[in-house]
Enzyme design. Sequence first.
Site, PDB file in Angstrom:
ATOM      1  N   ASN A  11      -4.494  -3.302   8.459  1.00 53.58           N
ATOM      2  CA  ASN A  11      -3.395  -4.249   8.262  1.00 53.58           C
ATOM      3  C   ASN A  11      -2.017  -3.697   8.602  1.00 53.58           C
ATOM      4  O   ASN A  11      -1.033  -4.423   8.554  1.00 53.58           O
ATOM      5  CB  ASN A  11      -3.397  -4.824   6.829  1.00 53.58           C
ATOM      6  N   ASN A  79      -1.437   6.997   6.865  1.00 52.66           N
ATOM      7  CA  ASN A  79      -1.290   5.878   5.932  1.00 52.66           C
ATOM      8  C   ASN A  79      -2.652   5.187   5.928  1.00 52.66           C
ATOM      9  O   ASN A  79      -2.987   4.460   6.859  1.00 52.66           O
ATOM     10  CB  ASN A  79      -0.191   4.913   6.362  1.00 52.66           C
ATOM     11  N   ALA A  82      -5.349   0.161   2.488  1.00 48.82           N
ATOM     12  CA  ALA A  82      -6.213  -0.087   1.334  1.00 48.82           C
ATOM     13  C   ALA A  82      -7.404   0.864   1.276  1.00 48.82           C
ATOM     14  O   ALA A  82      -7.963   1.092   0.191  1.00 48.82           O
ATOM     15  CB  ALA A  82      -6.699  -1.532   1.362  1.00 48.82           C
ATOM     16  N   GLU A 103      -0.343  12.259   3.169  1.00 52.57           N
ATOM     17  CA  GLU A 103      -0.634  10.842   2.910  1.00 52.57           C
ATOM     18  C   GLU A 103       0.688  10.086   2.750  1.00 52.57           C
ATOM     19  O   GLU A 103       1.585  10.548   2.045  1.00 52.57           O
ATOM     20  CB  GLU A 103      -1.456  10.745   1.614  1.00 52.57           C
ATOM     21  N   ARG A 112       2.840  -0.887  -8.500  1.00 52.15           N
ATOM     22  CA  ARG A 112       2.186  -2.130  -8.096  1.00 52.15           C
ATOM     23  C   ARG A 112       0.909  -2.324  -8.924  1.00 52.15           C
ATOM     24  O   ARG A 112       0.787  -1.788 -10.015  1.00 52.15           O
ATOM     25  CB  ARG A 112       1.933  -2.088  -6.575  1.00 52.15           C
TER      26      ARG A 112
HETATM   27  C1  DQA Z   1       0.047   0.751   1.740  1.00 58.52           C
HETATM   28  C2  DQA Z   1      -0.288   0.467   0.271  1.00 58.52           C
HETATM   29  C3  DQA Z   1      -1.723  -0.017   0.127  1.00 58.52           C
HETATM   30  O1  DQA Z   1      -1.992  -0.309  -1.245  1.00 58.52           O
HETATM   31  C4  DQA Z   1      -1.927  -1.287   0.923  1.00 58.52           C
HETATM   32  O2  DQA Z   1      -3.286  -1.695   0.848  1.00 58.52           O
HETATM   33  C5  DQA Z   1      -1.488  -1.148   2.338  1.00 58.52           C
HETATM   34  C6  DQA Z   1      -0.234  -0.465   2.611  1.00 58.52           C
HETATM   35  C7  DQA Z   1       1.516   1.144   1.906  1.00 58.52           C
HETATM   36  O3  DQA Z   1       1.844   1.669   2.970  1.00 58.52           O
HETATM   37  O4  DQA Z   1       2.335   0.915   1.009  1.00 58.52           O
HETATM   38  O5  DQA Z   1      -2.114  -1.671   3.248  1.00 58.52           O
HETATM   39  O6  DQA Z   1      -0.753   1.839   2.195  1.00 58.52           O
END
Ligand code: DQA
Length: 159
Positions: A11, A79, A82, A103, A112
Site C-alpha cells: 500500500n 517500511n 502492515a 525499520e 494508533r
Molecule cells: C506504516 C504503518 C503501518 O501500520 C501501516 O499498515 C502502513 C504504513 C507507516 O509507514 O506508518 O501501511 O508502515
Amino acid sequence: MTSVFVLNGPNLNLLGGREPDVYGTATLADVERTCREVAGELGLMVDFRQSNSEGQLVDWLQEAGAEAAAGRAIGAVLNPGAYGHTSIALHDAIEGTRLPLVEVHISNVHRREAFRQHSYVSPVAAGIVVGFGVAGYPLAIRGLHGLAGRPAADPGLFR
Ligand code: DQA
C-alpha cells in the site's frame, strides 16, 4: 559504489493519496527522490523498490542480505507496512541473512490502533524510525550509514 536498499511494503504505492491526514501528501516518487539526494551526499547508490507481495519482499531482503555480506551494500531501510505487524517471514529473512536494517514507519504506530503496536521486524532491526512522516526515510539512511561498520553495541555519533 556501495548501495543502500530502500524497500517498501504493501500500500505504500498509494502514498500521496492514501489517508493524507496520517501519511501526508508526498508520493512514493517524492520519497525516492529524497532518498537519492541524501544517499548521494553520503556517496551511496539507492536501490528503491515497493511491493504489495510478502514473498517478493522476502526475496528482496535475502538479496539485500547477500549484497551486504559481499560488502556491496550497507544494508536496507524497510517500511514493511502492515506486514511488519504480521510477518514472521520478513523477520526470518532479516535474521537469517544478518541484514543490517532500519525499520521505518511514516506514522507513529504507537499512538494508533493496538494491532499496529507490535512489529515482527523491530527485534531484528538495528534501529527504528517512527512518526517523522516521510522525513523518516532520509533519517534512516543517515542512521544506517552511521552504524555501518560499527559493532552493534557501539553506535557512536552520527556523522
Ligand atoms: C506504516 C504503518 C503501518 O501500520 C501501516 O499498515 C502502513 C504504513 C507507516 O509507514 O506508518 O501501511 O508502515
